[in-house]
Design a protein around this motif. Sequence first.
Motif, PDB file in Angstrom:
ATOM      1  N   ASN A 152       0.837  -1.199   0.000  1.00 27.12           N
ATOM      2  CA  ASN A 152       0.000   0.000   0.000  1.00 27.12           C
ATOM      3  C   ASN A 152       0.873   1.249   0.000  1.00 27.12           C
TER       4      ASN A 152
ATOM      5  N   ILE B 299       1.140   5.597  -0.419  1.00 28.96           N
ATOM      6  CA  ILE B 299       0.475   6.909  -0.451  1.00 28.96           C
ATOM      7  C   ILE B 299       1.420   7.897  -1.144  1.00 28.96           C
TER       8      ILE B 299
ATOM      9  N   ASN C 166      -0.015  -0.547  -4.779  1.00 24.80           N
ATOM     10  CA  ASN C 166      -1.347   0.065  -4.830  1.00 24.80           C
ATOM     11  C   ASN C 166      -1.339   1.456  -4.231  1.00 24.80           C
TER      12      ASN C 166
ATOM     13  N   ILE D  13      -3.078   4.146  -2.549  1.00 27.49           N
ATOM     14  CA  ILE D  13      -4.384   4.168  -1.884  1.00 27.49           C
ATOM     15  C   ILE D  13      -4.765   5.558  -1.362  1.00 27.49           C
ATOM     16  N   GLY D  14      -3.832   6.511  -1.466  1.00 26.67           N
ATOM     17  CA  GLY D  14      -4.168   7.856  -0.987  1.00 26.67           C
ATOM     18  C   GLY D  14      -3.203   8.888  -1.523  1.00 26.67           C
TER      19      GLY D  14
ATOM     20  N   PHE E  46      -5.941   8.642   8.463  1.00 25.48           N
ATOM     21  CA  PHE E  46      -5.770   7.686   7.361  1.00 25.48           C
ATOM     22  C   PHE E  46      -4.932   6.483   7.809  1.00 25.48           C
TER      23      PHE E  46
ATOM     24  N   LYS F 173      -6.842   3.990   9.807  1.00 31.74           N
ATOM     25  CA  LYS F 173      -7.825   3.168   9.086  1.00 31.74           C
ATOM     26  C   LYS F 173      -7.193   2.266   8.028  1.00 31.74           C
ATOM     27  N   ASN F 174      -5.937   2.536   7.670  1.00 33.14           N
ATOM     28  CA  ASN F 174      -5.314   1.786   6.571  1.00 33.14           C
ATOM     29  C   ASN F 174      -3.912   1.317   6.937  1.00 33.14           C
ATOM     30  N   ILE F 175      -3.515   0.226   6.300  1.00 35.21           N
ATOM     31  CA  ILE F 175      -2.120  -0.200   6.425  1.00 35.21           C
ATOM     32  C   ILE F 175      -1.358   0.524   5.316  1.00 35.21           C
ATOM     33  N   VAL F 176      -0.421   1.364   5.703  1.00 37.17           N
ATOM     34  CA  VAL F 176       0.349   2.120   4.709  1.00 37.17           C
ATOM     35  C   VAL F 176       1.812   1.762   4.867  1.00 37.17           C
TER      36      VAL F 176
END
Length: 207
Positions: free
Chosen positions: A84, A86, A109, A111-112, A139, A142-145
């Motif tokens: 993931n 960003i 991916n 994702i942000g 963020f 709520k997400n794995i970054v």
Amino acid sequence: MEKKIPRPVIKRLGLYYRCLNRLYEEGIEYVASKDIAERLGIKSSQVRKDLSYFGEFGKRGVGYNTYELMERLEDIIGVNKYWNVIVIGAGNIGSAIANYEGLRKEKFNVIGIFDADRSKVGRKIGRLIVKHFSEIDDFFKKNIVEIAVLAVPENAAQMVVDKLEELGIKGIVNFAPVKLRTNIPVEDVDITLSFKSLSFKIERNIE
Ligand SMILES: NC(=O)c1ccc[n+]([C@@H]2O[C@H](COP(=O)([O-])OP(=O)(O)OC[C@H]3O[C@@H](n4cnc5c(N)ncnc54)[C@H](O)[C@@H]3O)[C@@H](O)[C@H]2O)c1
């Protein structure tokens, strides 16, 4: 104790992996370190040495089974895993990266995407909506970054990295022309270096 793998070796593993992919697509079942080396323009002793960090792969006289070696490299460099990503900075570079479908194909991916400029917040870039940088804590909750692409001006880069490190980012692809102070892995991208290297080759008539 596990041997420490030097950074240049890790970088070359990605090249080996891509080369093996191509060989496999060409239907080449076994490959010698010499063949990989020739394709990549490096010494075969280097290829053998790099691969030896990860145990015995090849068979003397036969070489490596292309598919098996590819699979082993996939495990080592984490190609089988989705990452993931960003992007920080929704300007020229950040927007281009967020729009680049090729990354997703390689399992990165995006994702942000975040920016500090409120006039950019809410804009659509590819499938993503630009968020304000102040939303980054939420963020991360709520997400794995895992990876951040740094596409902010030079003077904002260190501040952004400090924040990302505090939030637990694992690695950074840095476009800002500045040496970042951090303990996490950073990959600096400098397009001007490619131009310099090319002009050097042209001037010396190197292919
Ligand atoms: N590495 C290369 O090869 C290469 C090539 C061109 C540009 N660059 C560098 O990449 C960076 C981005 O270039 P660009 O052309 O996309 O710039 P840009 O000005 O188009 O975009 C930068 C974005 O970062 C945002 N920003 C500024 N401070 C921020 C902060 N604290 N947090 C979040 N967002 C912030 C700005 O609002 C802007 O939208 C620059 O540092 C530039 O020097 C590198």
